[in-house]
Design a protein around this motif. Structure first.
Motif, PDB file in Angstrom:
ATOM      1  N   ALA A   1       0.805  -1.220   0.000  1.00 56.11           N
ATOM      2  CA  ALA A   1       0.000   0.000   0.000  1.00 56.11           C
ATOM      3  C   ALA A   1       0.840   1.273   0.000  1.00 56.11           C
ATOM      4  N   MET A   2       2.123   1.168   0.264  1.00 56.84           N
ATOM      5  CA  MET A   2       2.962   2.351   0.447  1.00 56.84           C
ATOM      6  C   MET A   2       2.868   3.357  -0.702  1.00 56.84           C
ATOM      7  N   PRO A   3       2.981   2.953  -1.979  1.00 59.43           N
ATOM      8  CA  PRO A   3       2.957   3.977  -3.026  1.00 59.43           C
ATOM      9  C   PRO A   3       1.624   4.715  -3.139  1.00 59.43           C
ATOM     10  N   VAL A   4       0.529   4.083  -2.743  1.00 56.37           N
ATOM     11  CA  VAL A   4      -0.785   4.703  -2.892  1.00 56.37           C
ATOM     12  C   VAL A   4      -1.268   5.353  -1.603  1.00 56.37           C
ATOM     13  N   HIS A   5      -0.437   5.318  -0.579  1.00 55.87           N
ATOM     14  CA  HIS A   5      -0.796   5.924   0.697  1.00 55.87           C
ATOM     15  C   HIS A   5      -0.954   7.427   0.534  1.00 55.87           C
ATOM     16  N   TRP A   6      -1.912   8.000   1.183  1.00 56.85           N
ATOM     17  CA  TRP A   6      -2.223   9.426   1.188  1.00 56.85           C
ATOM     18  C   TRP A   6      -2.909   9.892  -0.082  1.00 56.85           C
ATOM     19  N   TYR A   7      -3.391   9.014  -0.909  1.00 55.03           N
ATOM     20  CA  TYR A   7      -4.214   9.449  -2.032  1.00 55.03           C
ATOM     21  C   TYR A   7      -5.619   9.724  -1.501  1.00 55.03           C
ATOM     22  N   TYR A   8      -6.152  10.889  -1.790  1.00 57.14           N
ATOM     23  CA  TYR A   8      -7.507  11.239  -1.377  1.00 57.14           C
ATOM     24  C   TYR A   8      -8.450  11.315  -2.573  1.00 57.14           C
ATOM     25  N   ASP A   9      -7.895  11.461  -3.750  1.00 56.19           N
ATOM     26  CA  ASP A   9      -8.671  11.551  -4.981  1.00 56.19           C
ATOM     27  C   ASP A   9      -8.693  10.166  -5.627  1.00 56.19           C
ATOM     28  N   ARG A  10      -9.841   9.488  -5.547  1.00 60.51           N
ATOM     29  CA  ARG A  10      -9.937   8.119  -6.046  1.00 60.51           C
ATOM     30  C   ARG A  10      -9.735   8.039  -7.553  1.00 60.51           C
ATOM     31  N   ALA A  11     -10.112   9.074  -8.286  1.00 64.09           N
ATOM     32  CA  ALA A  11      -9.884   9.083  -9.730  1.00 64.09           C
ATOM     33  C   ALA A  11      -8.388   9.144 -10.027  1.00 64.09           C
TER      34      ALA A  11
ATOM     35  N   PRO B   1       6.028  13.718  -8.698  1.00 62.00           N
ATOM     36  CA  PRO B   1       5.594  13.965  -7.331  1.00 62.00           C
ATOM     37  C   PRO B   1       4.292  13.230  -7.018  1.00 62.00           C
ATOM     38  N   HIS B   2       4.103  12.960  -5.767  1.00 64.76           N
ATOM     39  CA  HIS B   2       2.889  12.299  -5.286  1.00 64.76           C
ATOM     40  C   HIS B   2       1.715  13.239  -5.517  1.00 64.76           C
TER      41      HIS B   2
ATOM     42  N   ARG C   1      10.546   9.189  -2.359  1.00 62.80           N
ATOM     43  CA  ARG C   1      10.737   8.293  -3.496  1.00 62.80           C
ATOM     44  C   ARG C   1      11.960   7.410  -3.301  1.00 62.80           C
ATOM     45  N   SER C   2      13.049   7.961  -2.796  1.00 62.97           N
ATOM     46  CA  SER C   2      14.252   7.143  -2.650  1.00 62.97           C
ATOM     47  C   SER C   2      14.065   6.068  -1.594  1.00 62.97           C
ATOM     48  N   VAL C   3      13.407   6.384  -0.502  1.00 66.05           N
ATOM     49  CA  VAL C   3      13.130   5.372   0.515  1.00 66.05           C
ATOM     50  C   VAL C   3      12.186   4.327  -0.043  1.00 66.05           C
ATOM     51  N   ALA C   4      11.154   4.774  -0.725  1.00 67.05           N
ATOM     52  CA  ALA C   4      10.170   3.848  -1.276  1.00 67.05           C
ATOM     53  C   ALA C   4      10.795   2.952  -2.332  1.00 67.05           C
ATOM     54  N   SER C   5      11.671   3.495  -3.154  1.00 63.24           N
ATOM     55  CA  SER C   5      12.315   2.675  -4.172  1.00 63.24           C
ATOM     56  C   SER C   5      13.182   1.612  -3.528  1.00 63.24           C
ATOM     57  N   GLY C   6      13.865   1.972  -2.474  1.00 57.80           N
ATOM     58  CA  GLY C   6      14.666   0.992  -1.756  1.00 57.80           C
ATOM     59  C   GLY C   6      13.810  -0.096  -1.149  1.00 57.80           C
ATOM     60  N   MET C   7      12.629   0.285  -0.656  1.00 57.21           N
ATOM     61  CA  MET C   7      11.733  -0.707  -0.069  1.00 57.21           C
ATOM     62  C   MET C   7      11.182  -1.628  -1.142  1.00 57.21           C
ATOM     63  N   SER C   8      10.916  -1.100  -2.326  1.00 58.65           N
ATOM     64  CA  SER C   8      10.278  -1.905  -3.348  1.00 58.65           C
ATOM     65  C   SER C   8      11.225  -2.939  -3.935  1.00 58.65           C
ATOM     66  N   ILE C   9      12.541  -2.737  -3.799  1.00 53.10           N
ATOM     67  CA  ILE C   9      13.471  -3.716  -4.335  1.00 53.10           C
ATOM     68  C   ILE C   9      14.120  -4.546  -3.239  1.00 53.10           C
ATOM     69  N   SER C  10      13.645  -4.393  -2.027  1.00 49.67           N
ATOM     70  CA  SER C  10      14.219  -5.141  -0.917  1.00 49.67           C
ATOM     71  C   SER C  10      13.768  -6.589  -0.971  1.00 49.67           C
ATOM     72  N   GLY C  11      14.263  -7.398  -0.068  1.00 52.28           N
ATOM     73  CA  GLY C  11      13.882  -8.795   0.001  1.00 52.28           C
ATOM     74  C   GLY C  11      12.502  -9.012   0.566  1.00 52.28           C
ATOM     75  N   GLY C  12      11.797  -7.954   0.887  1.00 55.17           N
ATOM     76  CA  GLY C  12      10.480  -8.081   1.488  1.00 55.17           C
ATOM     77  C   GLY C  12       9.488  -8.838   0.625  1.00 55.17           C
ATOM     78  N   TRP C  13       9.571  -8.656  -0.680  1.00 52.97           N
ATOM     79  CA  TRP C  13       8.621  -9.338  -1.572  1.00 52.97           C
ATOM     80  C   TRP C  13       8.781 -10.841  -1.475  1.00 52.97           C
ATOM     81  N   ARG C  14      10.012 -11.333  -1.418  1.00 54.15           N
ATOM     82  CA  ARG C  14      10.231 -12.789  -1.291  1.00 54.15           C
ATOM     83  C   ARG C  14       9.625 -13.293   0.008  1.00 54.15           C
ATOM     84  N   MET C  15       9.770 -12.536   1.074  1.00 53.27           N
ATOM     85  CA  MET C  15       9.214 -12.946   2.339  1.00 53.27           C
ATOM     86  C   MET C  15       7.682 -13.033   2.261  1.00 53.27           C
TER      87      MET C  15
END
Length: 102
Positions: A19-29, A47-48, A85-99
């Motif tokens: 959910a991290m990349p879509v967090h804080w979206y208030y406009d559903r469109a 930018p977000h 973005r840099s923190v999020a990019s690091g999270m998206s390529i981490s080993g978390g997905w395998r877990m």
């Protein structure tokens, strides 16, 4: 710790990461336009669309009230390549997905 507790914890962490990349979206469109259906890890758009960072100003009342430290520089500025973005990019390529796929 019990098996159900650990499974619930891992599930919560995976859901939070997805959910991290879509967090804080208030406009559903805008959410639908920018991401569609999220089925895997995605890098956040920059930018977000609904970011509050560039709309806000951060000024601590005193040194003891300073809670953002080095993050304070990102408040009140609309620029590309932000720490978000840099923190999020690091999270998206981490080993978390395998877990999470286990």
């Amino acid at each position: 710790m019990g098996k159900h507790f650990l499974e619930g914890l891992v599930g919560a962490l995976c859901a939070d990461a997805l959910a991290m990349p879509v967090h804080w979206y208030y406009d559903r469109a805008a959410l639908a336009r920018d991401y569609g259906t999220v089925v895997g890890y995605r890098a956040p758009r920059n930018p977000h669309a609904d970011s509050i960072l560039w709309r806000s100003k951060y000024t601590p009342l005193n040194e003891k009230g300073e809670i953002l430290h080095e993050q304070a520089q990102y408040w009140g500025q609309r620029r590309r390549g932000s720490r978000w973005r840099s923190v999020a990019s690091g999270m998206s390529i981490s080993g978390g997905w395998r877990m999470c796929r286990r």
